[in-house]
Enzyme design. Structure first.
Site, short mmCIF file in Angstrom:
data_model
loop_
_atom_site.label_atom_id
_atom_site.label_comp_id
_atom_site.label_asym_id
_atom_site.label_seq_id
_atom_site.Cartn_x
_atom_site.Cartn_y
_atom_site.Cartn_z
N ASP A 58 -5.41 -35.14 -34.94
CA ASP A 58 -5.40 -35.64 -33.56
C ASP A 58 -5.64 -34.46 -32.63
OD1 ASP A 58 -2.92 -34.27 -33.36
OD2 ASP A 58 -1.89 -36.04 -34.12
N ASP A 60 -4.72 -32.33 -29.05
CA ASP A 60 -3.75 -32.03 -28.01
C ASP A 60 -4.44 -31.18 -26.96
OD1 ASP A 60 -1.14 -32.93 -29.40
OD2 ASP A 60 -2.17 -31.72 -30.90
N ASP A 136 5.27 -23.33 -31.77
CA ASP A 136 6.06 -23.03 -32.98
C ASP A 136 5.49 -21.90 -33.84
OD1 ASP A 136 3.99 -24.77 -33.65
OD2 ASP A 136 5.27 -26.27 -34.60
P1 ATP Z 1 -1.16 -32.03 -36.66
O1 ATP Z 1 -1.40 -32.85 -35.43
O2 ATP Z 1 -2.39 -31.69 -37.43
O3 ATP Z 1 -0.08 -32.58 -37.52
P2 ATP Z 1 -0.33 -30.03 -34.82
O4 ATP Z 1 -0.18 -28.55 -34.98
O5 ATP Z 1 -1.33 -30.49 -33.82
O6 ATP Z 1 -0.60 -30.60 -36.24
P3 ATP Z 1 1.53 -31.64 -33.39
O7 ATP Z 1 2.81 -32.20 -33.89
O8 ATP Z 1 0.42 -32.56 -33.06
O9 ATP Z 1 1.09 -30.60 -34.48
O10 ATP Z 1 1.88 -30.74 -32.13
C1 ATP Z 1 0.89 -30.17 -31.32
C2 ATP Z 1 1.25 -28.75 -30.97
O11 ATP Z 1 2.44 -28.74 -30.19
C3 ATP Z 1 1.53 -27.83 -32.14
O12 ATP Z 1 0.36 -27.28 -32.69
C4 ATP Z 1 2.40 -26.78 -31.51
O13 ATP Z 1 1.63 -25.85 -30.78
C5 ATP Z 1 3.20 -27.59 -30.51
N1 ATP Z 1 4.48 -28.04 -31.10
C6 ATP Z 1 4.74 -29.20 -31.73
N2 ATP Z 1 6.01 -29.28 -32.12
C7 ATP Z 1 6.59 -28.13 -31.74
C8 ATP Z 1 7.91 -27.60 -31.83
N3 ATP Z 1 8.88 -28.27 -32.44
N4 ATP Z 1 8.15 -26.37 -31.29
C9 ATP Z 1 7.18 -25.69 -30.66
N5 ATP Z 1 5.92 -26.13 -30.56
C10 ATP Z 1 5.62 -27.32 -31.07
MG MG Z 2 -1.77 -32.48 -33.30
#
Ligand code: ATP
Ligand code: MG
Length: 426
Positions: A58, A60, A136
């Protein structure tokens, strides 16, 4: 105070990301924010995955526009979260999450609750650099800046991408205490990307593993579902084992994880589920979750049957109820999810029974939970190397039977939009 290290900026010619690779929704969101004079960047998994040549799950977006402004710019949007206000921009087949650059955590919060690091409320806005440091892991904090199509790295994430490392940004002891879910996410990303956990990221998780109990059960179960549906669950459980999280988060998986060398045993289940996820149609949530409980249900039944006497069906049902109640309670599962798991596991128990009349067979095959139960039966049969004949026979019955009525029959079909879990982050 030390001057902050300069950001690494890769101009368009020095990185592989082209905006035409983005989803239509992500492109639209970035364009409209730019047209309103806003700074808009792709961030998180989208940038990480495209840098690795993978398809993002997805998208962001992060911007200097406040949530209310983003909401006004997109008719098809809604503000979510009270403590952490984000905007979800809804398209027919995707949801683009838009957040506003966050600043350093509110010192007022620290003052009010000294020693308590768990961040529970915060909406302070900041700069792209501050925002990156609140994320994170280093590989999750890369920005793709829409204005000049450059990739911007404040946290040495590009190096970690090259080295294949998941590294907590900042002091892991602190960052895990702020938000214990990060420990689980570390295992999930290492597994999904085939990366290693950097030493301190791993050792601090071990140290703080018990604090995962402070995390919201809703967020934990959403992360677990992501992990199970990634097709890399076995590797994630492995990392959870190494970081000491497995017995704390999923004792039912830990109980069977070291059970044998990996052939014909419960310890195969996760790997078999991964294979199923990677090669077949979408696996229903009830199957993903129930697969975690299969060993407890099967071992429980074996114990009940150990005396040789026939065990009453109600007793077996009670066993399923107990196992689901324990799991459902720990993760605050909704009644619907619990019911889905119970039906799948109960029907699975019925499939394990010996010969039965053709009427019983017909009624089982027509159950809504037959599909999930057969999936569980298939997994168990592959894991234990038994029940192949019974499985074949159930498959034949299923093929011969008319399709079960879907639960939504009679109601107009709604177009399905990908759901994004609500989460608290940063
Ligand atoms: P994917 O969507 O592929 O599972 P993602 O890295 O995009 O992985 P998301 O859960 O969509 O993960 O979160 C988007 C972004 O928000 C992350 O890449 C990170 O930068 C930030 N993020 C998400 N959760 C946390 C957290 N618990 N603490 C700090 N930053 C976070
Ligand atoms: Mg994501």
């Amino acid at each position: 105070m030390e001057a902050p290290a300069p950001a690494t900026v890769l101009p368009r010619s020095k990185h592989p990301i082209a905006s035409r690779q983005f989803s239509t929704g992500a492109r639209k969101v970035l364009r409209r924010l730019r047209q309103s004079g806003r700074n808009a960047c792709l961030v998180g998994g989208g940038v990480r995955d495209l840098m690795l040549g993978r398809r993002p799950k997805d998208y962001d977006v992060v911007t200097d526009a406040r949530p209310e402004e983003v909401r006004r710019l997109f008719r098809n949007s809604r503000i979510i979260g009270r403590r952490f206000r984000l905007v979800h921009v809804l398209f027919s087949d995707e949801v683009v999450e838009v957040s506003t650059f966050r600043g350093a955590p509110d010192p007022e919060h620290q003052r009010r609750s000294p020693g308590e690091l768990l961040v529970t409320s915060d909406n302070t806005y900041g700069t792209p650099r501050q925002d990156a440091f609140r994320r994170d892991f280093t590989v999750n904090a890369l920005l793709y800046r829409a204005s000049d199509q450059a990739v911007v790295d404040y946290v040495e994430g590009l190096e970690d991408l090259d080295r294949g490392l998941i590294r907590v940004i900042g002091e892991p002891n602190l960052r895990y205490r702020e938000d214990p879910v990060r420990m689980l996410r570390a295992c999930e990303f290492a597994a999904r990307l085939g990366f290693d956990l950097e030493d301190r990221t791993l050792s601090a998780a071990f140290e703080h593993r018990r604090e995962i109990a402070k995390a919201s059960p809703h967020r934990l179960i959403e992360e677990l579902l992501q992990l199970l549906s990634s097709g890399r669950g076995a590797a994630a459980f492995d990392w959870m084992g190494r970081s000491g999280l497995l017995p704390v988060v999923l004792p039912e998986v830990d109980e069977v994880s070291g059970q044998s060398s990996g052939t014909n045993s419960f310890s195969n289940l996760a790997g078999l589920l991964d294979e199923r996820v990677r090669t077949g149609p979408e696996v229903p949530t009830a199957v993903l979750l129930s697969s975690l409980l299969l060993p407890r249900v099967v071992v429980g039944r074996d114990r009940l049957e150990a005396g040789g006497a026939r065990v009453h069906r109600r007793r077996l049902q009670q066993l399923v109820d107990d196992v689901v109640a324990d799991f459902g309670g720990r993760f605050a599962l909704s009644a619907a999810r619990r019911a889905g798991m119970k039906k799948a596991l109960e029907t699975f128990q019925r499939l394990c029974e010996g010969p039965r009349s053709s009427r019983t067979v017909q009624s089982l095959v027509r159950r809504e939970a037959f599909g999930p139960a057969l999936e569980l039966f298939t997994l168990l049969s592959a894991a234990t190397g038994s029940g192949a004949e019974a499985l074949e026979s159930w498959r034949r019955h299923a093929e011969a039977a008319p399709p079960a009525k879907p639960a939504t029959a009679g109601r107009p079909r709604r177009r399905r939009r990908r759901r994004r879990p609500r989460r608290r982050h940063l």
